[in-house]
Design an enzyme around this catalytic site. Structure first.
Site, PDB file in Angstrom:
ATOM      1  CB  ALA A   1      23.554  76.252   4.138  1.00  0.00           C
TER       2      ALA A   1
ATOM      3  CG  HIS B   1      39.766  82.677  -0.656  1.00  0.00           C
ATOM      4  ND1 HIS B   1      39.242  81.510  -0.322  1.00  0.00           N
ATOM      5  CD2 HIS B   1      41.007  82.727   0.189  1.00  0.00           C
ATOM      6  CE1 HIS B   1      40.035  80.671   0.552  1.00  0.00           C
ATOM      7  NE2 HIS B   1      41.032  81.498   0.745  1.00  0.00           N
TER       8      HIS B   1
ATOM      9  CB  CYS C   1      47.040  94.112 -16.190  1.00  0.00           C
ATOM     10  SG  CYS C   1      48.509  93.697 -17.076  1.00  0.00           S
TER      11      CYS C   1
HETATM   12  P1  NAD Z   1      34.740  72.923  -0.337  1.00  0.00           P
HETATM   13  O1  NAD Z   1      34.289  72.640  -1.818  1.00  0.00           O
HETATM   14  O2  NAD Z   1      36.101  72.252   0.040  1.00  0.00           O
HETATM   15  O3  NAD Z   1      33.703  72.266   0.643  1.00  0.00           O
HETATM   16  C1  NAD Z   1      32.450  72.642   0.738  1.00  0.00           C
HETATM   17  C2  NAD Z   1      31.821  72.148   1.837  1.00  0.00           C
HETATM   18  O4  NAD Z   1      30.444  72.432   1.671  1.00  0.00           O
HETATM   19  C3  NAD Z   1      31.875  70.753   2.222  1.00  0.00           C
HETATM   20  O5  NAD Z   1      31.998  70.334   3.365  1.00  0.00           O
HETATM   21  C4  NAD Z   1      30.360  70.302   2.012  1.00  0.00           C
HETATM   22  O6  NAD Z   1      29.979  69.234   2.713  1.00  0.00           O
HETATM   23  C5  NAD Z   1      29.418  71.554   2.219  1.00  0.00           C
HETATM   24  N1  NAD Z   1      28.128  71.569   1.615  1.00  0.00           N
HETATM   25  C6  NAD Z   1      27.716  70.984   0.445  1.00  0.00           C
HETATM   26  N2  NAD Z   1      26.374  71.336   0.191  1.00  0.00           N
HETATM   27  C7  NAD Z   1      26.010  72.212   1.332  1.00  0.00           C
HETATM   28  C8  NAD Z   1      24.847  72.975   1.502  1.00  0.00           C
HETATM   29  N3  NAD Z   1      23.813  72.886   0.907  1.00  0.00           N
HETATM   30  N4  NAD Z   1      24.859  73.662   2.869  1.00  0.00           N
HETATM   31  C9  NAD Z   1      25.937  73.567   3.709  1.00  0.00           C
HETATM   32  N5  NAD Z   1      27.139  72.986   3.344  1.00  0.00           N
HETATM   33  C10 NAD Z   1      27.029  72.334   2.214  1.00  0.00           C
HETATM   34  O7  NAD Z   1      34.579  74.492  -0.285  1.00  0.00           O
HETATM   35  P2  NAD Z   1      35.629  75.382   0.807  1.00  0.00           P
HETATM   36  O8  NAD Z   1      35.904  74.836   2.066  1.00  0.00           O
HETATM   37  O9  NAD Z   1      34.849  76.699   0.592  1.00  0.00           O
HETATM   38  O10 NAD Z   1      36.961  75.514  -0.175  1.00  0.00           O
HETATM   39  C11 NAD Z   1      36.830  75.852  -1.593  1.00  0.00           C
HETATM   40  C12 NAD Z   1      37.836  76.957  -1.906  1.00  0.00           C
HETATM   41  O11 NAD Z   1      37.358  77.140  -3.481  1.00  0.00           O
HETATM   42  C13 NAD Z   1      37.212  78.246  -1.318  1.00  0.00           C
HETATM   43  O12 NAD Z   1      38.470  78.930  -0.829  1.00  0.00           O
HETATM   44  C14 NAD Z   1      36.368  79.071  -2.515  1.00  0.00           C
HETATM   45  O13 NAD Z   1      37.351  80.184  -2.610  1.00  0.00           O
HETATM   46  C15 NAD Z   1      36.544  78.268  -3.557  1.00  0.00           C
HETATM   47  N6  NAD Z   1      35.298  78.249  -4.258  1.00  0.00           N
HETATM   48  C16 NAD Z   1      34.220  79.284  -4.306  1.00  0.00           C
HETATM   49  C17 NAD Z   1      33.183  79.147  -4.884  1.00  0.00           C
HETATM   50  C18 NAD Z   1      32.037  80.068  -4.755  1.00  0.00           C
HETATM   51  O14 NAD Z   1      32.582  81.452  -4.702  1.00  0.00           O
HETATM   52  N7  NAD Z   1      30.807  79.754  -4.762  1.00  0.00           N
HETATM   53  C19 NAD Z   1      32.944  77.928  -5.467  1.00  0.00           C
HETATM   54  C20 NAD Z   1      33.716  76.767  -5.538  1.00  0.00           C
HETATM   55  C21 NAD Z   1      34.982  77.228  -4.661  1.00  0.00           C
HETATM   56 ZN    ZN Z   2      48.481  95.660 -18.709  1.00  0.00          ZN
END
Ligand code: NAD
Ligand code: ZN
Length: 252
Positions: free
Chosen positions: A236, A123, A131
């Protein structure tokens, strides 16, 4: 000590050690212990920002200043975060040849900061701003200030190099991720709710190609009952540390 086959973590260790060609698919959950909120759940970003109002390309094009309120929060939270034991553990597993790549849905750069070398950013990332009018690119740190709205030299508002809903996955990342899924022996699915498409297809592609799917998450997900072979329930950082400990010495 319990027998290998009956204990899910020992079964996961056996597969990782035997096959030595694991790939990890990570989501927002792996960075929760670094202080970055995930999107779903009570503490998640989406409890505060409705994704349809803030996380779509359409919303950005219509009202970029409003969407930057959310993006700014993400840039500052991610910018201040450090990799945790789970990110570092995956880097160590790559170093020892157990894991060969990380496919991440995260945009925070923490896998690279932890030392992982082969990271496929499905992503995109928050490091670069683009831009939407003239396509000029800038390092985020050159143009973004806390609470500010970054502008291009041409005057347009810049968009971070992240995939918003309604945008395609970068083609190279998609190709590489599918290739890794088709050819790995074990897919470690860590901290993703597997609700965002098409990233949620990666575990199924791996499974249909013969990989064992090992899920690490404190909660069950939509994959758990259908695709997952081994479910390791918990955070994790603790579970990856335990996997490493058992890989080093299966007797402990
Ligand atoms: P999500 O928010 O939908 O789900 C998070 C998952 O992580 C849940 O299933 C939850 O139970 C689990 N979780 C929570 N704490 C945990 C831990 N300590 N260890 C292991 N698992 C744990 O996340 P997603 O499926 O990645 O989808 C969200 C989208 O948003 C992604 O596409 C991502 O690009 C984006 N996003 C990115 C970030 C980042 O870069 N850190 C943060 C928020 C959202
Ligand atoms: Zn521009």
């Amino acid at each position: 000590m319990r027998a290998g086959g009956s204990d899910p973590i020992r079964e996961a260790v056996r597969l990782l050690a035997e096959r030595r060609n694991a790939v990890a698919l990570t989501g927002a959950g792996i960075s929760v212990e670094s202080g970055i909120p995930s999107f779903r759940g009570a503490q998640g970003m989406w409890a505060k920002y409705d994704p349809m109002e803030y996380a779509t390309l359409h919303a950005f094009m219509r009202s970029p200043r409003k969407v930057w309120a959310m993006l700014s929060e993400m840039v500052s939270v991610c910018g201040g975060a450090a990799p945790n034991a789970a990110h570092k553990g995956l880097a160590a597993l790559e170093e020892t040849g157990v894991v060969r790549a990380v496919i991440t849905q995260n945009v925070d750069g923490l896998h690279q900061a932890a030392g992982s070398r082969r990271v496929i950013e499905y992503h995109g990332n928050l490091d670069v701003l683009i831009c939407v009018s003239c396509w000029k690119r800038y390092p985020t740190r050159e143009r973004w200030t806390p609470g500010g709205v970054p502008l291009c030299d041409c005057g347009e508002i810049l968009k971070p190099n992240v995939v918003l809903f309604g945008e395609p996955i970068p083609w190279l990342a998609q190709e590489q991720a599918e290739e890794e899924a088709r050819t790995c022996g074990v897919l470690l699915v860590i901290g993703t709710s597997a609700q965002v498409s098409p990233a949620c297809d990666i575990p199924r592609i791996a499974k249909e190609s013969g990989a064992a799917v090992v899920e690490i998450n404190p909660e069950p997900t939509s994959l758990t009952a259908s695709v997952t072979d081994i479910q390791l329930q918990g955070n994790a950082s603790a579970l990856i540390a335990r996997l490493i400990e058992l890989l080093l010495d299966p007797a402990v």
